[in-house]
Structure formats: structure tokens, C-alpha cells
Scaffold this motif. Structure first.
Motif, PDB file in Angstrom:
ATOM      1  N   GLN A   1      -5.284  -2.754   4.256  1.00 36.99           N
ATOM      2  CA  GLN A   1      -4.669  -1.650   4.587  1.00 36.99           C
ATOM      3  C   GLN A   1      -3.747  -1.576   5.990  1.00 36.99           C
ATOM      4  OE1 GLN A   1      -8.300   0.394   3.409  1.00 36.99           O
ATOM      5  NE2 GLN A   1      -6.922   1.574   2.235  1.00 36.99           N
TER       6      GLN A   1
ATOM      7  N   PRO B   1      -2.359   2.674   1.026  1.00 37.70           N
ATOM      8  CA  PRO B   1      -1.980   1.520   0.154  1.00 37.70           C
ATOM      9  C   PRO B   1      -2.449   0.041   0.751  1.00 37.70           C
ATOM     10  CG  PRO B   1       0.009   2.669   1.120  1.00 37.70           C
ATOM     11  CD  PRO B   1      -1.177   3.496   1.515  1.00 37.70           C
TER      12      PRO B   1
ATOM     13  N   GLU C   1      -8.270  -4.855  -4.107  1.00 37.86           N
ATOM     14  CA  GLU C   1      -8.365  -3.455  -3.821  1.00 37.86           C
ATOM     15  C   GLU C   1      -9.489  -2.716  -4.769  1.00 37.86           C
ATOM     16  OE1 GLU C   1      -5.735   0.639  -3.866  1.00 37.86           O
ATOM     17  OE2 GLU C   1      -4.744  -1.293  -4.227  1.00 37.86           O
TER      18      GLU C   1
END
Length: 241
Positions: free
Chosen positions: A152, A163, A224
Motif C-alpha cells: 500500500q 489501494p 490483497e
């Protein structure tokens, strides 16, 4: 009263942490200038000292879970505060980071970071930053170790959303190495800013490696999903979520 006492203990802890950094630098810097091995010994010693003093000075215990990477791997870690850096460096044999370019000028920290092979990049320009990362990694090939990157790009408070950047995928494809995701809950106890530290159990968990060969999209989705799910679980364990 209880809060004031804990804040005071936190202040004493933080003060001794930076004082110890300066003292250890006086001892390790001349040795590290001669032999890089001493740079690693210095950062390991300091990080283990911080973990130990945190446990009894402010009641913040720390635990490493999962298999600690010790080969040529890319570690992609959740980043919530300075303490997750401390914890990872305390156990990884030859850590080196993709770090913010300005940190190379930080007293003590900057010199030791460069000495152990960290790669400074300019985060202000995305395309250039990726090029710098790849070039820096290539230039540091002669210094084997575990390359640590924060997907990140910065510290993210517990529960906040930010994101994931493309940098880890670029390095994953460039290096053709295993990528070890790492989750954490340290931000619950050690915030990004301020003095106050909460007692409890801070955890960094190394997760099963992502093997080479995935497409950029598949890698980013896997990375993620894996890190966020594991970090949420650790924060729930700590009573945050």
C-alpha cells in the motif's frame, strides 16, 4: 489516572528507544563500515531490544507467526506502524527494504538502511518509482537477502482502506521468486503517530508463499485478499474489529 500513567510509561519507552539507537550506533557504525555483516547484527540487536523493552516497559508483547523467510524471497507486508518494521527485521536474517527516498538522509537509520542493501525510491512519481525499484533491485543483486515491500506504499491505520500499488507485482515478475505475504495487527497498539502505546499482543504473521508464474492481475488479487483477510483476523483477535 490510568491513562496518564500509561502515557508516561510510553514516553519513557520512546525516549529510551531513541537513546539506545544512538548508543548502539556508536558501537556498530565503525564495525559496519568495515564489514556489512555488522550492519545486520546492529539492526537485529536493536530491533530485538525494542521488542524486549516494549514487553515489560509498556506491556506490549510481540509474536511472530508462520515460517520466517530465510531464502531469496520477496516479502509483501501490511504496514501499520514502525513496530511492524521492528518485528520483521528482528527475525528475518538479511532484511532489505524498498524505502522512501528521503529516509536515506535520516540520521543513523538512513546510513544503516543503505548499508544492509535497502533500495530508496522517489514515491512522488509513480512510473519513475517503479523504474527505480527495478533498477535498484538489479543493482543490489550481489547483496542476497529478503526484499521487503509495503504493497500500500505507506502506513495504513487499522480498519482504514487504501489501494494496493503495482510495485509488488513488478518485482514479483522481475525477480521470479516466491512472494511471502505478511499480515499484522500492530497498529491497534502502536499508532502511526503520537506517544501513547497500548498494552496487548502485537502479531506479525508470515503467510504461505505465492509461487512465481501468476499474471499481474491474479497476483495482485491473491496478495490483497490474503493480506487483508489475515490482518482483519489478527485485528479481530486484538479486539479491534
Amino acid at each position: 489516572m490510568a491513562y496518564a500513567w500509561r502515557w508516561f510509561r510510553s514516553l519513557v519507552f520512546v525516549a529510551q528507544m531513541y537513546l539506545t539507537m544512538a548508543i548502539m550506533a556508536l558501537y556498530f557504525t565503525p564495525l559496519a563500515a568495515i564489514n556489512r555483516v555488522w550492519a545486520f547484527r546492529g539492526v537485529h540487536t536493536y530491533c530485538r531490544w525494542v521488542r524486549w523493552t516494549a514487553s515489560w516497559m509498556i506491556g506490549l508483547r510481540s509474536e511472530i507467526r508462520g515460517d520466517v523467510p530465510d531464502g531469496e524471497v520477496l516479502i509483501a507486508s501490511k504496514h501499520q506502524s514502525f513496530f511492524d518494521i521492528i518485528m520483521i527485521v528482528s527475525v528475518v536474517p538479511r532484511p532489505k527494504f524498498i524505502m522512501k527516498h528521503s529516509l536515506k538522509w535520516a540520521p543513523i537509520l538512513g546510513w544503516f538502511a543503505l548499508r544492509i542493501g535497502c533500495v530508496p525510491v522517489d514515491r512522488g512519481k509513480k512510473a519513475k518509482a517503479v523504474e527505480q525499484m527495478v533498477a535498484g533491485v538489479r543493482a543490489g543483486v550481489e547483496t542476497p537477502g529478503q526484499l521487503i515491500i509495503y504493497p500500500q506504499g505507506t502506513r495504513v491505520a487499522p480498519g482504514a482502506k487504501k489501494p494496493y500499488k503495482i510495485g509488488p507485482a513488478v518485482l514479483y515478475g522481475e525477480l521470479s521468486q516466491d512472494c511471502v505475504p505478511a499480515a499484522t495487527n500492530v497498529g491497534v497498539f502502536w499508532p502511526r503517530t503520537g506517544i501513547y502505546r497500548k498494552p496487548g499482543l502485537a502479531v506479525v504473521e508470515f503467510l504461505p508463499p505465492i509461487k512465481p508464474g501468476l499474471s499481474t492481475e491474479a497476483f495482485m488479487e491473491t496478495l490483497e485478499t490474503t493480506i487483508e483477510a489475515a490482518s482483519d483476523a489478527l485485528m479481530a483477535e486484538a479486539g479491534k474489529l
